[in-house]
Design a protein around this motif. Structure first.
Motif, PDB file in Angstrom:
ATOM      1  N   ASP A  78       0.885  -1.165   0.000  1.00  0.00           N
ATOM      2  CA  ASP A  78       0.000   0.000   0.000  1.00  0.00           C
ATOM      3  C   ASP A  78       0.919   1.210   0.000  1.00  0.00           C
ATOM      4  OD1 ASP A  78      -2.025   1.839   0.292  1.00  0.00           O
ATOM      5  OD2 ASP A  78      -2.689   1.114   2.252  1.00  0.00           O
ATOM      6  N   TRP A  79       0.936   1.963  -1.103  1.00  0.00           N
ATOM      7  CA  TRP A  79       1.948   2.971  -1.341  1.00  0.00           C
ATOM      8  C   TRP A  79       1.378   4.378  -1.490  1.00  0.00           C
ATOM      9  CZ3 TRP A  79       6.525   0.612  -0.917  1.00  0.00           C
ATOM     10  CH2 TRP A  79       6.642  -0.727  -1.304  1.00  0.00           C
ATOM     11  N   ASP A  80       2.134   5.356  -0.999  1.00  0.00           N
ATOM     12  CA  ASP A  80       1.939   6.755  -1.363  1.00  0.00           C
ATOM     13  C   ASP A  80       2.917   7.022  -2.504  1.00  0.00           C
ATOM     14  OD1 ASP A  80      -0.004   7.376   0.596  1.00  0.00           O
ATOM     15  OD2 ASP A  80       1.549   7.683   2.106  1.00  0.00           O
ATOM     16  N   SER A  85       2.133  13.569  -1.504  1.00  0.00           N
ATOM     17  CA  SER A  85       1.841  12.399  -2.332  1.00  0.00           C
ATOM     18  C   SER A  85       0.856  12.808  -3.429  1.00  0.00           C
ATOM     19  CB  SER A  85       1.238  11.287  -1.477  1.00  0.00           C
ATOM     20  OG  SER A  85       0.803  10.211  -2.282  1.00  0.00           O
ATOM     21  N   VAL A  86       1.112  12.333  -4.657  1.00  0.00           N
ATOM     22  CA  VAL A  86       0.233  12.652  -5.781  1.00  0.00           C
ATOM     23  C   VAL A  86      -0.764  11.527  -6.072  1.00  0.00           C
ATOM     24  CG1 VAL A  86       1.894  14.212  -6.856  1.00  0.00           C
ATOM     25  CG2 VAL A  86       1.881  11.778  -7.496  1.00  0.00           C
ATOM     26  N   ALA A  87      -0.576  10.368  -5.414  1.00  0.00           N
ATOM     27  CA  ALA A  87      -1.473   9.232  -5.659  1.00  0.00           C
ATOM     28  C   ALA A  87      -1.308   8.194  -4.563  1.00  0.00           C
ATOM     29  CB  ALA A  87      -1.177   8.596  -7.014  1.00  0.00           C
ATOM     30  N   ARG A  88      -2.293   7.344  -4.489  1.00  0.00           N
ATOM     31  CA  ARG A  88      -2.229   6.150  -3.644  1.00  0.00           C
ATOM     32  C   ARG A  88      -2.231   4.962  -4.583  1.00  0.00           C
ATOM     33  NH1 ARG A  88      -5.472   4.958   1.476  1.00  0.00           N
ATOM     34  NH2 ARG A  88      -4.625   2.960   2.145  1.00  0.00           N
ATOM     35  N   ASN A  89      -1.354   4.009  -4.337  1.00  0.00           N
ATOM     36  CA  ASN A  89      -1.236   2.847  -5.202  1.00  0.00           C
ATOM     37  C   ASN A  89      -1.227   1.595  -4.331  1.00  0.00           C
ATOM     38  OD1 ASN A  89      -1.044   1.649  -7.702  1.00  0.00           O
ATOM     39  ND2 ASN A  89       1.157   1.826  -7.848  1.00  0.00           N
ATOM     40  N   GLN A  90      -2.189   0.722  -4.568  1.00  0.00           N
ATOM     41  CA  GLN A  90      -2.308  -0.501  -3.787  1.00  0.00           C
ATOM     42  C   GLN A  90      -2.101  -1.699  -4.711  1.00  0.00           C
ATOM     43  OE1 GLN A  90      -6.145   0.936  -2.326  1.00  0.00           O
ATOM     44  NE2 GLN A  90      -5.356   0.623  -0.251  1.00  0.00           N
ATOM     45  N   THR A 122      14.649   6.997 -30.608  1.00  0.00           N
ATOM     46  CA  THR A 122      14.997   7.927 -29.537  1.00  0.00           C
ATOM     47  C   THR A 122      13.947   7.818 -28.447  1.00  0.00           C
ATOM     48  OG1 THR A 122      13.764   9.751 -30.571  1.00  0.00           O
ATOM     49  CG2 THR A 122      16.122   9.554 -31.116  1.00  0.00           C
ATOM     50  N   TRP A 123      14.367   8.096 -27.229  1.00  0.00           N
ATOM     51  CA  TRP A 123      13.485   8.000 -26.065  1.00  0.00           C
ATOM     52  C   TRP A 123      13.558   9.284 -25.264  1.00  0.00           C
ATOM     53  CZ3 TRP A 123      10.419   3.712 -25.390  1.00  0.00           C
ATOM     54  CH2 TRP A 123      10.745   2.594 -26.162  1.00  0.00           C
ATOM     55  N   THR A 124      12.409   9.724 -24.711  1.00  0.00           N
ATOM     56  CA  THR A 124      12.357  10.890 -23.842  1.00  0.00           C
ATOM     57  C   THR A 124      11.623  10.500 -22.556  1.00  0.00           C
ATOM     58  OG1 THR A 124      10.300  11.660 -24.868  1.00  0.00           O
ATOM     59  CG2 THR A 124      12.383  12.532 -25.754  1.00  0.00           C
ATOM     60  N   PRO A 125      11.932  11.186 -21.436  1.00  0.00           N
ATOM     61  CA  PRO A 125      11.277  10.855 -20.175  1.00  0.00           C
ATOM     62  C   PRO A 125       9.760  11.045 -20.259  1.00  0.00           C
ATOM     63  CG  PRO A 125      13.171  12.275 -19.808  1.00  0.00           C
ATOM     64  CD  PRO A 125      12.930  12.239 -21.292  1.00  0.00           C
ATOM     65  N   LEU A 126       9.035  10.138 -19.637  1.00  0.00           N
ATOM     66  CA  LEU A 126       7.584  10.239 -19.536  1.00  0.00           C
ATOM     67  C   LEU A 126       7.185  10.546 -18.096  1.00  0.00           C
ATOM     68  CD1 LEU A 126       4.854   9.995 -20.998  1.00  0.00           C
ATOM     69  CD2 LEU A 126       4.927   7.535 -20.522  1.00  0.00           C
ATOM     70  N   PHE A 127       7.668   9.740 -17.145  1.00  0.00           N
ATOM     71  CA  PHE A 127       7.461  10.043 -15.725  1.00  0.00           C
ATOM     72  C   PHE A 127       8.489   9.304 -14.889  1.00  0.00           C
ATOM     73  CE2 PHE A 127       4.510   6.460 -16.438  1.00  0.00           C
ATOM     74  CZ  PHE A 127       4.895   5.582 -15.426  1.00  0.00           C
ATOM     75  N   ASP A 128       8.639   9.783 -13.645  1.00  0.00           N
ATOM     76  CA  ASP A 128       9.560   9.189 -12.681  1.00  0.00           C
ATOM     77  C   ASP A 128       8.896   9.366 -11.321  1.00  0.00           C
ATOM     78  OD1 ASP A 128      11.716   8.249 -11.205  1.00  0.00           O
ATOM     79  OD2 ASP A 128      13.172   9.634 -12.089  1.00  0.00           O
ATOM     80  N   ILE A 129       8.510   8.242 -10.710  1.00  0.00           N
ATOM     81  CA  ILE A 129       7.800   8.316  -9.429  1.00  0.00           C
ATOM     82  C   ILE A 129       8.405   7.332  -8.434  1.00  0.00           C
ATOM     83  CG2 ILE A 129       5.605   9.195 -10.308  1.00  0.00           C
ATOM     84  CD1 ILE A 129       4.545   6.368 -10.468  1.00  0.00           C
ATOM     85  N   LEU A 130       8.169   7.610  -7.166  1.00  0.00           N
ATOM     86  CA  LEU A 130       8.644   6.760  -6.088  1.00  0.00           C
ATOM     87  C   LEU A 130       7.459   6.385  -5.217  1.00  0.00           C
ATOM     88  CD1 LEU A 130      11.041   5.504  -4.508  1.00  0.00           C
ATOM     89  CD2 LEU A 130      11.169   7.664  -3.230  1.00  0.00           C
ATOM     90  N   PHE A 131       7.302   5.093  -4.987  1.00  0.00           N
ATOM     91  CA  PHE A 131       6.281   4.599  -4.073  1.00  0.00           C
ATOM     92  C   PHE A 131       6.925   4.381  -2.711  1.00  0.00           C
ATOM     93  CE2 PHE A 131       5.023   2.572  -8.221  1.00  0.00           C
ATOM     94  CZ  PHE A 131       3.945   3.401  -8.457  1.00  0.00           C
ATOM     95  N   ARG A 132       6.323   4.996  -1.698  1.00  0.00           N
ATOM     96  CA  ARG A 132       6.760   4.807  -0.313  1.00  0.00           C
ATOM     97  C   ARG A 132       5.604   4.201   0.466  1.00  0.00           C
ATOM     98  NH1 ARG A 132       9.367  10.698   0.504  1.00  0.00           N
ATOM     99  NH2 ARG A 132      11.333  10.330  -0.583  1.00  0.00           N
ATOM    100  N   PRO A 133       5.885   3.433   1.516  1.00  0.00           N
ATOM    101  CA  PRO A 133       4.788   2.834   2.290  1.00  0.00           C
ATOM    102  C   PRO A 133       3.764   3.896   2.705  1.00  0.00           C
ATOM    103  CG  PRO A 133       6.870   1.910   2.999  1.00  0.00           C
ATOM    104  CD  PRO A 133       7.200   3.046   2.044  1.00  0.00           C
ATOM    105  N   HIS A 134       2.489   3.573   2.540  1.00  0.00           N
ATOM    106  CA  HIS A 134       1.404   4.507   2.858  1.00  0.00           C
ATOM    107  C   HIS A 134       1.427   4.885   4.329  1.00  0.00           C
ATOM    108  CE1 HIS A 134      -2.460   6.465   2.982  1.00  0.00           C
ATOM    109  NE2 HIS A 134      -2.887   5.588   3.876  1.00  0.00           N
ATOM    110  N   ARG A 135       1.279   6.168   4.570  1.00  0.00           N
ATOM    111  CA  ARG A 135       1.184   6.693   5.942  1.00  0.00           C
ATOM    112  C   ARG A 135      -0.232   7.235   6.111  1.00  0.00           C
ATOM    113  NH1 ARG A 135       5.594   4.356   6.788  1.00  0.00           N
ATOM    114  NH2 ARG A 135       7.573   5.349   6.345  1.00  0.00           N
ATOM    115  N   PRO A 136      -1.008   6.616   6.986  1.00  0.00           N
ATOM    116  CA  PRO A 136      -2.404   7.097   7.181  1.00  0.00           C
ATOM    117  C   PRO A 136      -2.474   8.504   7.732  1.00  0.00           C
ATOM    118  CG  PRO A 136      -2.022   5.017   8.368  1.00  0.00           C
ATOM    119  CD  PRO A 136      -0.711   5.444   7.769  1.00  0.00           C
TER     120      PRO A 136
END
Length: 182
Positions: free
Chosen positions: A48-50, A66-71, A168-182
């Protein structure tokens, strides 16, 4: 009325004969079909990630929201990873990811509440799972290459895109999931 007791007996017998399917939540072992170590390669993503955006220097700014919650959960006897991604702006997506043992690769089907579909496939490359797929939009075909890597107690997901069939390739996104903090 003589059929009612027979029907009740039949229904009770049928209920006993068809047990409820086991789930990982009940502590049941993974399905025998998915017990080889290769099926556990992507388990680092379970949780369960932020979700935080990563800057060009590869850091999450201090105090960033956090921009999203990912489970991510395991389902179907541990054979499938199910992702439910909910961004704070209302964008929502879900994916199903499975290791296809017959073709020796990972497969992911990603769908969103904006009608997007991405079918991506790939393999473990070093410490990362790397999947590539194509999205069609008004500009044509866009290849996307997405990688997931365990990073400390989190998971980093990066994506690049190509409009010239991978030249050729260009960046689309770069995100980090951290454990969800309620």
């Amino acid at each position: 009325m003589p059929h009612r007791p027979i029907a009740a007996l039949f229904a009770a017998t049928l209920a006993l004969a068809i047990p409820a399917p086991p789930t990982l939540a009940t502590g049941a072992p993974p399905a025998a079909h998915c017990s080889a170590p290769v099926f556990r390669e992507f388990d680092f993503w379970l949780g369960d990630w932020d979700t935080y955006r990563v800057d060009k220097a590869g850091h999450t700014p201090p105090g960033a929201a956090s921009v999203a919650r990912n489970q991510i959960t395991a389902t179907l006897g541990g054979c499938v990873l199910h992702e439910v991604y909910r961004r704070t702006d209302g964008y929502t997506g879900e994916s199903f990811t499975i290791y296809d043992a017959t073709r020796h690769l990972w497969h992911q089907s990603w769908v969103t509440n904006e009608g997007e579909l991405l079918l991506a496939e790939g393999e473990r490359q070093g410490k990362a799972i790397v999947l590539t797929g194509a999205v069609r939009d008004a500009q044509g075909t866009q290849l996307q290459r997405v990688s997931w890597t365990q990073q400390g107690d989190g998971v980093r997901e990066t994506a690049v895109q190509s409009r010239d069939n991978g030249k050729t390739w260009t960046p689309l996104f770069d995100i980090l999931f951290r454990p969800h903090r309620p």
